[in-house]
Design a protein around this motif. Structure first.
Motif, PDB file in Angstrom:
ATOM      1  N   ASP A  57       3.297  -1.034  -6.177  1.00 40.09           N
ATOM      2  CA  ASP A  57       2.989  -2.382  -6.642  1.00 40.09           C
ATOM      3  C   ASP A  57       1.977  -2.407  -7.773  1.00 40.09           C
ATOM      4  O   ASP A  57       1.654  -3.458  -8.312  1.00 40.09           O
ATOM      5  CB  ASP A  57       2.480  -3.260  -5.489  1.00 40.09           C
ATOM      6  CG  ASP A  57       1.264  -2.672  -4.784  1.00 40.09           C
ATOM      7  OD1 ASP A  57       0.829  -1.558  -5.163  1.00 40.09           O
ATOM      8  OD2 ASP A  57       0.758  -3.305  -3.836  1.00 40.09           O
ATOM      9  N   TYR A  60       7.728   4.973  -9.812  1.00 39.25           N
ATOM     10  CA  TYR A  60       6.742   4.871  -8.743  1.00 39.25           C
ATOM     11  C   TYR A  60       6.407   6.288  -8.281  1.00 39.25           C
ATOM     12  O   TYR A  60       7.265   7.000  -7.759  1.00 39.25           O
ATOM     13  CB  TYR A  60       7.284   4.019  -7.602  1.00 39.25           C
ATOM     14  CG  TYR A  60       7.549   2.596  -8.035  1.00 39.25           C
ATOM     15  CD1 TYR A  60       6.492   1.735  -8.307  1.00 39.25           C
ATOM     16  CD2 TYR A  60       8.851   2.121  -8.204  1.00 39.25           C
ATOM     17  CE1 TYR A  60       6.719   0.432  -8.722  1.00 39.25           C
ATOM     18  CE2 TYR A  60       9.083   0.817  -8.625  1.00 39.25           C
ATOM     19  CZ  TYR A  60       8.014  -0.018  -8.890  1.00 39.25           C
ATOM     20  OH  TYR A  60       8.246  -1.309  -9.314  1.00 39.25           O
ATOM     21  N   ARG A  84       8.632  -0.220   1.214  1.00 40.08           N
ATOM     22  CA  ARG A  84       8.003  -0.333  -0.101  1.00 40.08           C
ATOM     23  C   ARG A  84       9.051  -0.286  -1.219  1.00 40.08           C
ATOM     24  O   ARG A  84       8.924  -0.966  -2.243  1.00 40.08           O
ATOM     25  CB  ARG A  84       6.969   0.782  -0.316  1.00 40.08           C
ATOM     26  CG  ARG A  84       5.799   0.849   0.647  1.00 40.08           C
ATOM     27  CD  ARG A  84       4.927  -0.379   0.658  1.00 40.08           C
ATOM     28  NE  ARG A  84       4.329  -0.750  -0.603  1.00 40.08           N
ATOM     29  CZ  ARG A  84       3.142  -0.350  -1.067  1.00 40.08           C
ATOM     30  NH1 ARG A  84       2.417   0.500  -0.356  1.00 40.08           N
ATOM     31  NH2 ARG A  84       2.672  -0.786  -2.211  1.00 40.08           N
ATOM     32  N   GLU A 130      10.784  -3.696  -1.529  1.00 43.96           N
ATOM     33  CA  GLU A 130       9.901  -4.669  -2.175  1.00 43.96           C
ATOM     34  C   GLU A 130       9.800  -4.407  -3.672  1.00 43.96           C
ATOM     35  O   GLU A 130       9.741  -5.350  -4.470  1.00 43.96           O
ATOM     36  CB  GLU A 130       8.517  -4.605  -1.515  1.00 43.96           C
ATOM     37  CG  GLU A 130       8.520  -5.087  -0.070  1.00 43.96           C
ATOM     38  CD  GLU A 130       7.216  -4.819   0.650  1.00 43.96           C
ATOM     39  OE1 GLU A 130       7.006  -5.412   1.723  1.00 43.96           O
ATOM     40  OE2 GLU A 130       6.406  -4.024   0.141  1.00 43.96           O
ATOM     41  N   SER A 131       9.795  -3.132  -4.051  1.00 45.95           N
ATOM     42  CA  SER A 131       9.721  -2.785  -5.471  1.00 45.95           C
ATOM     43  C   SER A 131      10.965  -3.263  -6.217  1.00 45.95           C
ATOM     44  O   SER A 131      10.871  -3.807  -7.325  1.00 45.95           O
ATOM     45  CB  SER A 131       9.566  -1.269  -5.637  1.00 45.95           C
ATOM     46  OG  SER A 131       8.366  -0.823  -5.044  1.00 45.95           O
ATOM     47  N   ALA A 185      10.734  -6.949  -6.872  1.00 51.60           N
ATOM     48  CA  ALA A 185       9.826  -7.290  -7.967  1.00 51.60           C
ATOM     49  C   ALA A 185      10.432  -6.959  -9.328  1.00 51.60           C
ATOM     50  O   ALA A 185      10.357  -7.755 -10.266  1.00 51.60           O
ATOM     51  CB  ALA A 185       8.493  -6.579  -7.788  1.00 51.60           C
ATOM     52  N   ILE A 245       4.159 -10.096  -7.760  1.00 49.56           N
ATOM     53  CA  ILE A 245       3.281  -9.445  -6.778  1.00 49.56           C
ATOM     54  C   ILE A 245       3.657  -9.888  -5.369  1.00 49.56           C
ATOM     55  O   ILE A 245       3.637  -9.090  -4.420  1.00 49.56           O
ATOM     56  CB  ILE A 245       1.805  -9.766  -7.083  1.00 49.56           C
ATOM     57  CG1 ILE A 245       1.390  -9.191  -8.447  1.00 49.56           C
ATOM     58  CG2 ILE A 245       0.895  -9.212  -5.989  1.00 49.56           C
ATOM     59  CD1 ILE A 245       0.014  -9.611  -8.909  1.00 49.56           C
ATOM     60  N   HIS A 287       5.944  -8.002  -2.926  1.00 49.30           N
ATOM     61  CA  HIS A 287       5.434  -6.911  -2.096  1.00 49.30           C
ATOM     62  C   HIS A 287       4.800  -7.498  -0.828  1.00 49.30           C
ATOM     63  O   HIS A 287       3.596  -7.469  -0.629  1.00 49.30           O
ATOM     64  CB  HIS A 287       4.433  -6.069  -2.895  1.00 49.30           C
ATOM     65  CG  HIS A 287       5.064  -5.365  -4.056  1.00 49.30           C
ATOM     66  ND1 HIS A 287       5.629  -4.114  -3.947  1.00 49.30           N
ATOM     67  CD2 HIS A 287       5.233  -5.746  -5.355  1.00 49.30           C
ATOM     68  CE1 HIS A 287       6.114  -3.751  -5.126  1.00 49.30           C
ATOM     69  NE2 HIS A 287       5.891  -4.728  -5.998  1.00 49.30           N
ATOM     70  N   GLN A 306       2.168  -5.957   1.561  1.00 43.16           N
ATOM     71  CA  GLN A 306       0.808  -5.772   1.053  1.00 43.16           C
ATOM     72  C   GLN A 306       0.025  -7.079   1.003  1.00 43.16           C
ATOM     73  O   GLN A 306      -1.072  -7.137   0.438  1.00 43.16           O
ATOM     74  CB  GLN A 306       0.871  -5.134  -0.336  1.00 43.16           C
ATOM     75  CG  GLN A 306       1.596  -3.806  -0.360  1.00 43.16           C
ATOM     76  CD  GLN A 306       1.028  -2.819   0.655  1.00 43.16           C
ATOM     77  OE1 GLN A 306      -0.091  -2.356   0.490  1.00 43.16           O
ATOM     78  NE2 GLN A 306       1.779  -2.511   1.696  1.00 43.16           N
TER      79      GLN A 306
END
Length: 642
Positions: A379, A403, A460, A463-464, A467, A587, A590, A593
């Motif tokens: 993130d 990443y 993760r 979520e990436s 985004a 953001i 994510h 987080q």
């Protein structure tokens, strides 16, 4: 080498970066190195020399040892010297500073475990010579135990050498604010900030013990020699208070000002707030480089509340900067600095096509660039440079996001179990049930099972993708490197390896970028950003002879903890209110987080809040200096490797 304290009696010739000046501000001898690795090796060399000296005298060498991230590299070097140079520890007796209470020795968070993992298991020290406070004591046994601990140190003739770190409260050992100058080994209640700093290792502050056993101030200050290690910008403020401030129980490390053989060994980040580094013109004559001029003029504006173009000769003279006026008058200095800042502002981070780029931070050609954004965690890209990321995609550049780590340890067990249970509802499977069972029966100090870590990594990843799709990037341009150094399942990571560098080289060679963006935020409290940046630099060093890299520029961004100082910024990308909102929404993708993320450091705000405040703050600083007003700005510094 001249020290800042006439009392210092340094036993080894440390050679710091730059010229070391005696100043009226500093009350503790200190040396500053360009990096903590070199500094740690020098400290290890001093310890090794002392051990050998004592061996030659047929005497015991009594060491006081510290835990935490600061001394790890020192211990690695001592282990190397033992294995490769025959350094023996058979004549060494050690006393550790502290231990959590309660704490089982087998717990991976215990300092007993830490010391054996990093040092004792790898050297020839007799086990009976190792002394670490016992975190399993019953309350009624603690007082007698602490008195005996101090007595045993005294029986060995006292500590020949005490290695220290420093906490952000100014604690040494666990001597928190309020500790008395004459305090001995005892139980202490930990400060909230200390527990916050320890929270990542314990996977949440609720798991951090509230008490500890610690050597006292009096025990520490009786050491014949003390070396305190300070690494990173997040320690800079407390180190300035300790080295330059008055002696006070509110900052227990200031008691070391009264020790006659004490050295603070710092890296450049940790020493950045010292007066001789932050405002050297207040100390004495300076070599006025262009960078120092810029730093001084920005500081002068902040202290006078004036814009750059409104500064006068009197302002320079009244604030210790008269030297600057010997070669240039204030008008020329002001114009030069104003132009430098103005030229750093661009709405075209990839370069503006068909435009004169003489005074622009980026090249106009090629009009469409290949870009890699390296993101240490899944993130950091949107948190740190989400507006610039969006602008690069919007302006038609071929953007790739890489990443570097999976970020799996930052996913809570609660989230992981939730996803596993959803998977069971969609299609029951033994694998999903194993994950649910592993989380349900996991002990407090247990490392996640591999299937659990993989699930957390996949959370993760999902979520990436959410985004990057939101900002318009194709999935084919999103790369998950899963660098091996990170994949330990614990906060403690492996050292950077050839395998990590090879993965980095592969993605750079594949894309052949004109631009690379990388995280230069070394204040990251769990150190991953530093290793990821070293991976970028290591790959570039090995690839720098490749023709395609001759036309590649590297831009460093900072993350959730600190921003570049204004005088350092070489490219600043403004954002409109709509772009600020779009960055926030990226953001928000994510989700794991948000709302109580485990690794937020000492700041309770969520990452999107910190990012927006930082970006607004940069825009406001530019405005205060006389630049145009923007809603927010993202800042970058260029790293020149070729």
């Amino acid at each position: 080498m001249k020290s800042t304290s006439v009392k210092a009696n340094v036993d080894i010739a440390y050679k710091p970066v730059g010229q070391f000046e005696e100043t009226r501000y500093e009350k503790i001898h200190n040396v500053i190195f360009t990096d903590s690795n070199h500094a740690s090796i020098k400290v290890a060399e001093e310890i090794a020399a002392l051990i050998r000296k004592k061996q030659g005298q047929n005497k015991t060498c009594v060491l006081g040892l510290a835990t935490g991230s600061s001394p790890i590299r020192v211990y690695e070097e001592l282990v190397r010297q033992h294995k490769e140079e025959g350094l023996s520890f058979k004549n060494v007796v050690t006393f550790n500073l502290d231990e959590y209470l309660p704490m089982e020795k087998s717990n991976i968070q215990s300092y007993h475990y830490f010391m054996h993992e990093h040092l004792f298991n790898h050297i020839d020290i007799p086990s009976e010579n190792i002394h670490i406070p016992d975190g399993t004591l019953a309350p009624e046994a603690i007082v007698a135990y602490c008195l005996a601990y101090d007595k045993k140190i005294k029986e060995f003739g006292g500590l020949d050498f005490q290695l220290l770190g420093i906490g952000r409260t100014g604690h040494i050992g666990f001597n928190e604010p309020g500790s008395h100058y004459n305090s001995g080994t005892r139980v202490i209640t930990l400060d909230h900030i200390t527990r916050v700093d320890a929270a990542p290792s314990f996977l949440g502050i609720d798991n951090v013990p509230r008490k500890a056993i610690t050597m006292g101030i009096a025990t520490v200050r009786k050491s014949k020699r003390i070396v305190l290690l300070g690494w990173g910008q997040n320690k800079a403020d407390i180190l300035k208070q300790t080295i330059e401030g008055d002696i006070t129980s509110h900052v227990p490390a200031t008691y070391l000002q009264n020790h006659d053989n004490c050295t603070f060994v710092l890296d450049t980040g940790a020493g950045s707030e010292l007066t001789r580094n932050k405002t050297p013109w207040l100390v004495g004559a300076c070599k006025w480089t262009e960078e120092l001029k810029a730093k001084a003029i920005i500081w002068l504006c902040e202290n006078t509340g004036k814009t750059i173009l409104s500064l006068t000769d009197k302002d320079y003279n009244d604030h210790g900067m008269a030297e600057l006026l010997l070669e240039e008058d204030s008008y020329d200095l002001n114009i030069s600095m104003f132009n430098k800042l103005q030229h750093s502002i661009t709405g075209w981070p990839g370069g503006k096509p068909n435009a004169d780029d003489t005074y622009r931070p980026e090249r106009a050609t090629p009009a469409k660039k290949r870009v890699i954004i390296f993101s240490p965690h899944p993130d950091d890209d949107v948190i740190s440079m989400g507006g610039t990321f969006d602008r690069l995609v919007e302006q038609g550049h071929e953007v790739h996001v890489a990443y570097q780590t999976s970020g799996n340890i930052a996913v809570s067990d609660t989230d992981a179990r939730k996803y596993a249970e959803i998977a069971m509802q969609i299609q029951p499977s033994d694998k999903a049930q194993q994950i649910i069972d592993a989380i349900a029966h996991k002990s407090e100090s247990e490392v996640d099972a591999l299937p659990v870590r993989k699930l957390k990594g996949n959370i993760r990843r999902g979520e990436s993708y959410a985004a990057t799709r939101y900002v318009g990037l194709q999935d084919s341009n999103v790369h998950f490197l899963d660098l091996p150094f990170y994949e330990t399942g614990t906060i403690k990571k492996n050292n950077l390896s050839d395998a990590d560098i090879a993965i980095m080289k592969d993605i750079i060679t594949k894309v052949k970028p004109h631009q690379i963006y990388a995280a230069g935020d070394l204040a990251d409290p769990h150190g991953t950003h530093k290793v990821c940046l070293d991976a970028v630099f290591g790959a570039l060093e090995e690839l720098k002879s490749e023709p395609f890299l001759k036309d590649c520029w590297v831009w460093l961004y900072r993350g959730a903890w600190h921003e570049w100082d204004i005088h350092e910024i070489e490219m600043c990308v403004p954002m409109s209110p709509a772009q600020v909102l779009k960055k926030r929404n990226a953001i928000f993708c994510h989700q794991s987080q948000k709302d109580g993320v485990m690794f937020q450091g000492d700041d309770a705000r969520e990452f999107w809040m910190r990012a927006e405040e930082r970006n607004r703050g940069t825009a406001n600083k530019y405005k205060a200096l006389g630049m145009s007003a923007y809603a927010a700005m993202e800042a970058f510094v260029r790293y020149k490797f070729n």
